[in-house]
Design an enzyme around this catalytic site. Structure first.
Site, mmCIF file in Angstrom:
data_model
loop_
_atom_site.group_PDB
_atom_site.id
_atom_site.type_symbol
_atom_site.label_atom_id
_atom_site.label_comp_id
_atom_site.label_asym_id
_atom_site.label_seq_id
_atom_site.Cartn_x
_atom_site.Cartn_y
_atom_site.Cartn_z
ATOM 1 N N ASP A 27 0.870 -1.155 0.000
ATOM 2 C CA ASP A 27 0.000 0.000 0.000
ATOM 3 C C ASP A 27 0.922 1.225 0.000
ATOM 4 O O ASP A 27 2.103 1.115 0.365
ATOM 5 C CB ASP A 27 -0.888 -0.008 1.245
ATOM 6 C CG ASP A 27 -1.779 1.219 1.314
ATOM 7 O OD1 ASP A 27 -2.338 1.630 0.277
ATOM 8 O OD2 ASP A 27 -1.904 1.775 2.423
ATOM 9 N N ASP A 29 -0.051 5.160 0.686
ATOM 10 C CA ASP A 29 -0.244 6.234 1.655
ATOM 11 C C ASP A 29 -0.250 5.679 3.072
ATOM 12 O O ASP A 29 -0.990 4.746 3.372
ATOM 13 C CB ASP A 29 -1.558 6.959 1.357
ATOM 14 C CG ASP A 29 -1.610 8.286 2.060
ATOM 15 O OD1 ASP A 29 -0.927 9.219 1.604
ATOM 16 O OD2 ASP A 29 -2.311 8.385 3.092
ATOM 17 N N ASP A 245 -0.964 -0.252 6.108
ATOM 18 C CA ASP A 245 -1.138 0.465 7.372
ATOM 19 C C ASP A 245 -2.564 0.355 7.903
ATOM 20 O O ASP A 245 -2.863 0.871 8.964
ATOM 21 C CB ASP A 245 -0.766 1.948 7.225
ATOM 22 C CG ASP A 245 -1.768 2.707 6.388
ATOM 23 O OD1 ASP A 245 -2.192 2.177 5.332
ATOM 24 O OD2 ASP A 245 -2.146 3.826 6.778
#
Lengths: 306, 306
Positions: A27, A29, A245
């Site tokens: 991922d 961001d 995250d």
């Protein structure tokens, strides 16, 4: 590499883990960058992984960039990246409509320039992009012009979202045969300094509420983005890891795709969140491993030289 | 007047029912009118009820009209009505903020002129009304100017709703002490000919999704509108009936307030819907009685002369 869940990666375990992986799905961001700043050490890690022959792909729910725009941003922040390594929801939505739904018609698009470009590149005619100024009153809105060729409504991030667009989507979606696709349902877009602005999920919920229908979601935690990587590039699931995250998107997707999962604590979810899911038995939201930052994996790579 | 639920009102039962009622609470849209056309016979019924000494009140979730604007529309369609008989969510939201929340601060308003006027009449300072054109980008939106005196966000119907307003609401609601009020959660505004446009509920869901909070709802099925009638005008619950076209708002509110309920089939919900709730044991959404149209009660009134 069987391990109890939610284990901190470090030292010898970290070295063995890296050796057991051929393909890393990142991922972006909150993992590789926050807003417009790279996570310290993340570019070095990604570039080192590639030097060691690992394959790297970028899987993002963000629909505001094309593959090319993502590769440009990655390059600007120090990550070596090709457009073909990027699997964002703008691109994957176009793939879905072309290859899975085999859409024979136009898209009414709530979304920005990147979605429009990826739809165009896939040869999918679409309308709706850009501002849609408020005109008329209730009766006009209920009788708004509809293009009879529209066979799908796509909702992605659109800063021009307004009541007119919401209404147009409703008028199209009253036809049950009209497809209803959402790029993702992230509720907020996180920015630097803990700030946030409303995410695509807010627009999706508004349209779902009007239409009395649920959208088909392209983004994580759904597996379609992963399926795109598998189909286009191939991978060995037992030697692949998803690094993210967010427990409710990245980790959940990795779990449901049967690959290993690694939570990094530089973004949305905390270790407490993960432990809480673990206690409540929600195993699919518990990562196999966690690190404070993806940069923590760097020593495991350099130690391989010794 | 004990009766099995969901009984058709007609003949002698209808006459006894009308005789047992002193106060009639009418929903408006789908009950007394559809769009801009009165339900045939509805004005005669309401006026006849008043001639016979019954008290009539109008309870509506619609936030786009003040009490005075509603009285004007009622009069235009042939219903005798005073502003003091109208309890709409524009007025009741202002009452809630002034008398219940005792708001000491301003309101950030997603809503139209009627809400603004009723807030003004209650002495509640507010901002946000009218267009809010899109400017800037992500960083600007996250840092948008906030009036530190704003202590509540109110979401009602607002045809100027857009991404800027959604973002402003989020920025205010990140302060947990900021109140979050919705006039109602109706998903669509029904218009003539079976057409519909998106209702306030769509805007509320968008803001709730961004804010990670649920709004306090003023409108039906919550009881606050009913409480306003009781407080301002008094009524005897055992001699009161709620007449509505929606099981999930009008009938549910009546049930939870302990008054009798009458479903009319000129609007949103069908008899099949009611029977289906009855089968599944959802008694609070099953009306005590139903009629095809409120006009069906007219003979019961004229027969009282005989």
């Amino acid at each position: 590499m069987a391990a109890s869940k939610c284990t901190r990666l470090g030292g010898e375990l970290s070295r063995r883990f890296v050796a057991s992986v051929d393909t890393v799905l990142f991922d972006c961001d909150g993992v590789l960058w926050r807003g417009d700043e790279a996570v310290p050490g993340a570019p070095e890690l990604v570039n080192e992984l590639k030097l060691r022959g690992k394959r790297v792909f970028y899987l993002t729910n963000n629909s505001t960039k094309t593959r090319a725009m993502y590769a440009e941003k990655l390059g600007r922040l120090g990550f070596g990246a090709e457009p073909s390594e990027v699997f964002g929801t703008a691109y994957c939505t176009a793939v879905y409509l072309r290859d899975m739904a085999r859409l024979a018609g136009k898209v009414y698009l709530i979304g920005g320039q990147a979605l429009s470009q990826e739809l165009g590149a896939a040869g999918i005619p679409h309308l709706g992009q850009g501002p849609d100024p408020l005109t008329g009153g209730f009766s006009d809105w209920a009788r708004v012009d509809r293009d009879p060729q529209v066979k799908a409504v796509v909702v992605g991030f659109d800063e021009h979202f307004n009541y007119m667009k919401l209404n147009r989507a409703l008028q199209y979606l009253q036809d049950p045969s009209c497809l209803f696709i959402a790029t993702n349902t992230d509720t907020r877009l996180p920015l630097e300094g803990g700030r946030a602005v409303p995410g695509t999920g807010c627009l999706v919920r508004a349209v779902e509420t009007a239409a009395h229908r649920k959208a088909q979601v392209i983004g994580k935690p759904n597996s379609f983005i992963y399926d795109c990587v598998v189909k286009e590039c191939g991978l060995e699931p037992s030697r692949t890891v998803m690094v993210g995250d967010r427990l409710d998107t990245d980790i959940l997707m990795g779990s449901s795709c049967g690959i290993r999962t690694l939570l990094t604590l530089t973004g949305f979810s905390s270790l407490e969140d993960a432990k809480s899911y673990q206690k409540s038995g929600s195993d699919s939201m518990v990562p196999d491993y966690y690190v404070d930052s993806v940069a923590d994996l760097l020593p495991a790579l350099s130690e391989q030289d010794q």
